[in-house]
Design a protein around this motif. Structure first.
Motif, PDB file in Angstrom:
ATOM      1  N   ILE A  91      41.430  -4.324  12.043  1.00 47.25           N
ATOM      2  CA  ILE A  91      41.566  -5.726  12.432  1.00 47.25           C
ATOM      3  C   ILE A  91      41.027  -6.619  11.320  1.00 47.25           C
ATOM      4  O   ILE A  91      40.187  -6.196  10.515  1.00 47.25           O
ATOM      5  N   ARG A  92      41.560  -7.828  11.219  1.00 50.93           N
ATOM      6  CA  ARG A  92      40.991  -8.816  10.304  1.00 50.93           C
ATOM      7  C   ARG A  92      40.997 -10.188  10.972  1.00 50.93           C
ATOM      8  O   ARG A  92      41.690 -11.102  10.544  1.00 50.93           O
ATOM      9  N   PRO A  93      40.220 -10.321  12.034  1.00 49.46           N
ATOM     10  CA  PRO A  93      40.178 -11.611  12.741  1.00 49.46           C
ATOM     11  C   PRO A  93      39.392 -12.641  11.936  1.00 49.46           C
ATOM     12  O   PRO A  93      38.738 -12.285  10.950  1.00 49.46           O
ATOM     13  N   THR A  94      39.449 -13.881  12.349  1.00 48.38           N
ATOM     14  CA  THR A  94      38.612 -14.882  11.686  1.00 48.38           C
ATOM     15  C   THR A  94      37.150 -14.716  12.105  1.00 48.38           C
ATOM     16  O   THR A  94      36.264 -15.049  11.362  1.00 48.38           O
ATOM     17  N   LEU A  95      36.938 -14.182  13.299  1.00 51.91           N
ATOM     18  CA  LEU A  95      35.555 -13.943  13.738  1.00 51.91           C
ATOM     19  C   LEU A  95      35.445 -12.591  14.433  1.00 51.91           C
ATOM     20  O   LEU A  95      36.145 -12.313  15.412  1.00 51.91           O
ATOM     21  N   TYR A  96      34.553 -11.750  13.890  1.00 53.90           N
ATOM     22  CA  TYR A  96      34.231 -10.459  14.494  1.00 53.90           C
ATOM     23  C   TYR A  96      32.806 -10.544  15.009  1.00 53.90           C
ATOM     24  O   TYR A  96      31.904 -10.952  14.266  1.00 53.90           O
ATOM     25  N   ILE A  97      32.582 -10.187  16.258  1.00 50.55           N
ATOM     26  CA  ILE A  97      31.225 -10.139  16.805  1.00 50.55           C
ATOM     27  C   ILE A  97      30.962  -8.724  17.296  1.00 50.55           C
ATOM     28  O   ILE A  97      31.552  -8.286  18.287  1.00 50.55           O
ATOM     29  N   GLY A  98      30.137  -7.995  16.584  1.00 49.68           N
ATOM     30  CA  GLY A  98      29.816  -6.622  16.964  1.00 49.68           C
ATOM     31  C   GLY A  98      28.519  -6.598  17.755  1.00 49.68           C
ATOM     32  O   GLY A  98      27.486  -7.065  17.284  1.00 49.68           O
ATOM     33  N   VAL A  99      28.565  -6.073  18.968  1.00 52.21           N
ATOM     34  CA  VAL A  99      27.389  -6.078  19.840  1.00 52.21           C
ATOM     35  C   VAL A  99      27.011  -4.640  20.177  1.00 52.21           C
ATOM     36  O   VAL A  99      27.836  -3.896  20.713  1.00 52.21           O
ATOM     37  N   GLY A 100      25.791  -4.274  19.811  1.00 50.63           N
ATOM     38  CA  GLY A 100      25.368  -2.893  20.047  1.00 50.63           C
ATOM     39  C   GLY A 100      26.154  -1.903  19.198  1.00 50.63           C
ATOM     40  O   GLY A 100      26.251  -0.734  19.521  1.00 50.63           O
ATOM     41  N   VAL A 101      26.716  -2.418  18.108  1.00 47.95           N
ATOM     42  CA  VAL A 101      27.479  -1.578  17.173  1.00 47.95           C
ATOM     43  C   VAL A 101      26.541  -1.192  16.032  1.00 47.95           C
ATOM     44  O   VAL A 101      25.968  -2.064  15.385  1.00 47.95           O
ATOM     45  N   THR A 140      30.279 -22.722  14.161  1.00 51.94           N
ATOM     46  CA  THR A 140      31.003 -23.991  14.200  1.00 51.94           C
ATOM     47  C   THR A 140      31.167 -24.537  12.787  1.00 51.94           C
ATOM     48  O   THR A 140      32.231 -25.010  12.404  1.00 51.94           O
ATOM     49  N   LYS A 141      30.064 -24.447  12.001  1.00 49.86           N
ATOM     50  CA  LYS A 141      30.120 -24.901  10.606  1.00 49.86           C
ATOM     51  C   LYS A 141      31.172 -24.119   9.808  1.00 49.86           C
ATOM     52  O   LYS A 141      31.850 -24.670   8.956  1.00 49.86           O
ATOM     53  N   GLU A 142      31.272 -22.836  10.081  1.00 52.43           N
ATOM     54  CA  GLU A 142      32.248 -21.991   9.375  1.00 52.43           C
ATOM     55  C   GLU A 142      33.685 -22.322   9.803  1.00 52.43           C
ATOM     56  O   GLU A 142      34.644 -21.892   9.178  1.00 52.43           O
ATOM     57  N   GLY A 143      33.807 -23.058  10.897  1.00 52.82           N
ATOM     58  CA  GLY A 143      35.142 -23.415  11.390  1.00 52.82           C
ATOM     59  C   GLY A 143      35.838 -22.281  12.119  1.00 52.82           C
ATOM     60  O   GLY A 143      37.051 -22.304  12.291  1.00 52.82           O
ATOM     61  N   VAL A 144      35.095 -21.257  12.538  1.00 51.70           N
ATOM     62  CA  VAL A 144      35.745 -20.129  13.213  1.00 51.70           C
ATOM     63  C   VAL A 144      35.722 -20.256  14.729  1.00 51.70           C
ATOM     64  O   VAL A 144      36.415 -19.531  15.429  1.00 51.70           O
ATOM     65  N   ILE A 145      34.900 -21.161  15.263  1.00 55.12           N
ATOM     66  CA  ILE A 145      35.019 -21.484  16.690  1.00 55.12           C
ATOM     67  C   ILE A 145      35.091 -22.995  16.836  1.00 55.12           C
ATOM     68  O   ILE A 145      34.653 -23.737  15.954  1.00 55.12           O
ATOM     69  N   ARG A 146      35.630 -23.405  17.936  1.00 52.89           N
ATOM     70  CA  ARG A 146      35.797 -24.836  18.169  1.00 52.89           C
ATOM     71  C   ARG A 146      34.469 -25.492  18.500  1.00 52.89           C
ATOM     72  O   ARG A 146      33.696 -24.933  19.250  1.00 52.89           O
ATOM     73  N   PRO A 147      34.219 -26.682  17.932  1.00 56.51           N
ATOM     74  CA  PRO A 147      32.974 -27.386  18.244  1.00 56.51           C
ATOM     75  C   PRO A 147      32.952 -27.841  19.703  1.00 56.51           C
ATOM     76  O   PRO A 147      33.983 -27.984  20.305  1.00 56.51           O
ATOM     77  N   GLU A 191      44.263  -6.262  17.433  1.00 53.08           N
ATOM     78  CA  GLU A 191      44.761  -6.503  16.075  1.00 53.08           C
ATOM     79  C   GLU A 191      45.423  -7.861  15.942  1.00 53.08           C
ATOM     80  O   GLU A 191      45.806  -8.266  14.865  1.00 53.08           O
ATOM     81  N   LYS A 192      45.591  -8.577  17.038  1.00 52.31           N
ATOM     82  CA  LYS A 192      46.294  -9.845  16.955  1.00 52.31           C
ATOM     83  C   LYS A 192      45.451 -11.054  17.338  1.00 52.31           C
ATOM     84  O   LYS A 192      45.905 -12.176  17.241  1.00 52.31           O
ATOM     85  N   ALA A 193      44.234 -10.827  17.761  1.00 54.85           N
ATOM     86  CA  ALA A 193      43.404 -11.961  18.184  1.00 54.85           C
ATOM     87  C   ALA A 193      42.623 -12.530  17.002  1.00 54.85           C
ATOM     88  O   ALA A 193      42.276 -11.816  16.070  1.00 54.85           O
ATOM     89  N   ASP A 194      42.366 -13.833  17.037  1.00 53.01           N
ATOM     90  CA  ASP A 194      41.577 -14.479  15.984  1.00 53.01           C
ATOM     91  C   ASP A 194      40.091 -14.196  16.140  1.00 53.01           C
ATOM     92  O   ASP A 194      39.342 -14.234  15.184  1.00 53.01           O
ATOM     93  N   ILE A 195      39.680 -13.991  17.381  1.00 56.90           N
ATOM     94  CA  ILE A 195      38.265 -13.695  17.633  1.00 56.90           C
ATOM     95  C   ILE A 195      38.188 -12.386  18.411  1.00 56.90           C
ATOM     96  O   ILE A 195      38.855 -12.223  19.435  1.00 56.90           O
ATOM     97  N   VAL A 196      37.416 -11.434  17.894  1.00 58.58           N
ATOM     98  CA  VAL A 196      37.283 -10.153  18.580  1.00 58.58           C
ATOM     99  C   VAL A 196      35.803  -9.855  18.804  1.00 58.58           C
ATOM    100  O   VAL A 196      35.011  -9.847  17.859  1.00 58.58           O
ATOM    101  N   VAL A 197      35.433  -9.643  20.060  1.00 59.19           N
ATOM    102  CA  VAL A 197      34.079  -9.204  20.396  1.00 59.19           C
ATOM    103  C   VAL A 197      34.153  -7.693  20.593  1.00 59.19           C
ATOM    104  O   VAL A 197      34.947  -7.210  21.396  1.00 59.19           O
TER     105      VAL A 197
END
Lengths: 353, 284
Positions: free
Chosen positions: A287-297, B277-284, A230-236
């Motif tokens: 969670i509301r991270p800036t990037l969510y990557i769902g794999v096999g979800v 990267t374009k979205e700015g959500v990961i570092r280039p 819940e606190k990370a910006d990127i969650v896989v």
């Protein structure tokens, strides 16, 4: 100002404010350990947009020691002016000292708006500045606008669990302060042909630290433990489609390379592939991270409920009909192992270059 | 009374630590808003202790265990806040104060911090530390520690994970963790200072029901109103609040791009990274 307003008694610890004296939009540009924070640069872009609506300009504020050429950077990203304080007593970041420097600058120049990136340090600094100026502040805004008539800043923030957006204003006080989390707004392009005014400001007194201040710094041991979901910006997030603990390990490596963390669906947690505190969804964590990557979800509605507010959603799944693709910005149909291995390779080669 | 002596034999008491806590609304999605002010209606809503305040209380209790002294909790809350203050005594606080008055209602963070800061000054002028939770789960601003520091003109530090005190010269050394930079920093100050505790540190100890019930039976939570505090009306509640909630609206569902890639895994990975990267959500 109406007579009624003029006569309204204010707290004796507040300074009287004549709104007409306050002009211009400020962005505090956070610069610590040789790095300008992206979140600050992003706010310069937003400040430009607001400034054009009320016909004013954008000033970046920098505080530190031996700043050198870095004070030009805000200009390249769109600021009209940089006001900076460079002093040996400011070589280390001390919250109340830095905050007091910004307060002194604001009292001198009287900006109508001050924006802060809601980094960990920004969240620490901004409320002190607002309070010392006896004005309002809104944390973690997701949108900012300005009323051309009243010049009031419309500060939008999700509240009460994120289902409601509140529009907050500070109609009777100036400046108006707001913080915005990094990556809510895009980073403007860096244009080194831009020029602007750069002002070195000296202060009558730098506030005292009242002790040694910052005495030691050390980086956390990498991989010590991953941040909670819940606190990370990127969650896989691993779904049942990853097949087992080995799949979760592969995704954990990806999460680490991205500077994020690993989570799982209910099925993955129930299978014992991940601990329960990493479950994302209705019965787990929202969670509301800036990037969510769902794999096999696959994208069961109970899972979607816990991640639909993520800024950018990526789904990787071998089934083109998986419901998660309906909620994703970017979807990849294919064998997740191959795609993730390629992603890991690419990220490693980028870091190496 | 906790008395300690240093090598020189000078007698001193331990630390006086104030832990301001908040009555959080347990289920923030199922609450009523005042139709005029858009503020949360707290009256009649079951309240709980803000979860992160328990980590702050644990942080304070560990210092007390080590150096002696006392831990005092306080809360600006409606009268029903008494219950969760009894819980803080159950966890180990020595005293608890409920600061309650209609005059405090409708406060934004500036007015709330004024009430908290001036109450502490009046009630516990000899405090060494004020220890807050990182933020509350229902409003998540994390404003209070810095705002109280500003009213009291004191040094402050957020995201603390542990602290060591030197009682003989009243120095505190605080270790804090900056999650977004992955860095620990150590700050050293003369007390008094204000500390906000990192929410993933200091897992709280169990509450003793016996202590809690004892607190209730003996009425250990002291109730303070503004007749006692005499805070200026213009500085507190709605009148001391510069911000207004001008409008509320339902959050709209987020529109998704729904771009799909099928094909070579290598190209898929490249396509993903380029877009992210374009979205700015990961570092280039």
């Amino acid at each position: 100002m109406s007579t009624a307003q003029a006569q309204q008694k204010i707290c004796s610890e507040w300074n009287p404010v004549n709104k007409n004296e306050y002009k211009g939009i400020w962005v505090y540009v956070e610069y610590v350990n040789g790095v300008i924070k992206d979140g600050s640069l992003q706010l310069i872009g937003k400040a430009r947009e607001l400034a054009s609506k009320i016909n004013t300009d954008v000033t970046a504020i920098m505080v530190g020691n031996n700043l050198g050429d870095v004070v030009k950077e805000p200009i390249y990203y769109g600021a009209d002016r940089v006001v900076y304080v460079d002093h040996p007593a400011l070589s280390k970041y001390i919250p109340h000292v830095y905050a007091n420097v910004i307060v002194q600058l604001a009292n001198k120049y009287k900006p109508e708006i001050i924006l802060f990136a809601a980094t960990k340090r920004g969240r620490e600094l901004a409320p002190y500045v607002a309070n010392s100026l006896r004005t309002g502040i809104t944390a973690d805004c997701t949108e900012l606008d300005v009323d051309p008539k009243t010049r009031d800043l419309d500060q939008v923030r999700p509240t009460y669990g994120g289902n409601i957006l509140a529009h907050i204003r500070t109609p009777s006080r100036r400046p108006q302060l707001a913080s915005v989390r990094p990556n809510v707004f895009p980073t403007p392009p860096r244009d080194t042909s831009r020029s602007g005014e750069i002002i070195s400001e000296t202060l009558d007194s730098i506030p005292s630290i009242n002790g040694q201040g910052l005495v030691e710094e050390r980086p956390a041991v990498k991989g010590e433990e991953m941040p909670p979901v819940e606190k990370a910006d990127i969650v896989v997030v691993a779904g049942r489609g990853v097949g087992g603990v080995d799949g979760v390990k592969l995704l954990t490596e990806l999460a680490r390379l991205l500077g994020g963390t690993i989570g799982g669906t209910k099925k993955v947690v129930d299978a014992g592939w991940l601990s329960a505190d990493r479950q994302v969804g209705q019965t787990g964590k929202t969670i509301r991270p800036t990037l969510y990557i769902g794999v096999g979800v696959s994208g069961a509605i109970q899972h979607i409920f816990g991640m639909k507010e993520s800024k950018v959603i990526v789904a990787i799944n071998s089934d083109p009909n998986a419901p998660i693709f309906q909620y994703a910005d970017y979807g990849v149909v294919g064998d997740y192992r191959e795609v993730i291995k390629e992603l890991i390779e690419l990220l490693k080669s980028r870091k190496g270059s | 009374m906790h008395i300690k002596s240093n090598e020189l034999g000078i007698i001193m008491s331990g630390l006086t630590i104030i832990v301001p806590v908040k009555a959080a609304v347990p289920n923030v999605t199922a609450v009523r808003l005042d139709p005029v002010t858009h503020n949360l209606v707290r009256e009649g809503v079951p309240l709980m202790l803000n979860p992160y305040d328990r980590n702050a209380l644990e942080f304070a209790l560990r210092l007390k265990d080590k150096y002696g002294g006392k831990v005092i909790t306080m809360s600006m809350a409606p009268p029903s806040g008494k219950d969760f203050l009894e819980s803080t005594i159950g966890m180990g606080a020595d005293e608890a104060y409920l600061i309650t008055d209609r005059a405090f209602a409708g406060a934004d963070t500036l007015a709330t911090s004024h009430t908290v800061a001036r109450s502490i000054q009046r009630l516990f002028p000899d405090f060494d530390l004020i220890v807050f939770g990182e933020e509350t789960t229902d409003s998540t601003t994390a404003h209070m520690p810095a705002q109280v520091a500003s009213w009291l003109n004191l040094p402050y530090v957020y995201y603390a994970v542990e602290a060591e005190a030197r009682l003989e010269d009243k120095v505190i050394r605080v270790t804090r963790y900056l999650e977004d930079e992955g860095v620990y920093e150590m700050y050293e100050y003369k007390m008094p200072i204000i500390i906000s505790v990192y929410k993933n540190s200091n897992p709280p100890r169990d509450l003793s029901l016996v202590r809690k019930i004892n607190a209730r039976v003996n009425g250990l939570v002291k109730v303070i109103d503004n007749n006692m505090l005499k805070l200026e009306r213009e500085c507190i509640g709605l009148r001391g609040s510069p911000t207004i909630v001008a409008k509320i609206e339902d959050a709209k569902p987020i529109e998704r791009k729904r771009q799909l890639f099928k094909g070579d895994p290598k190209e898929a990975a490249r396509w993903l990274l380029d877009n992210l990267t374009k979205e700015g959500v990961i570092r280039p």
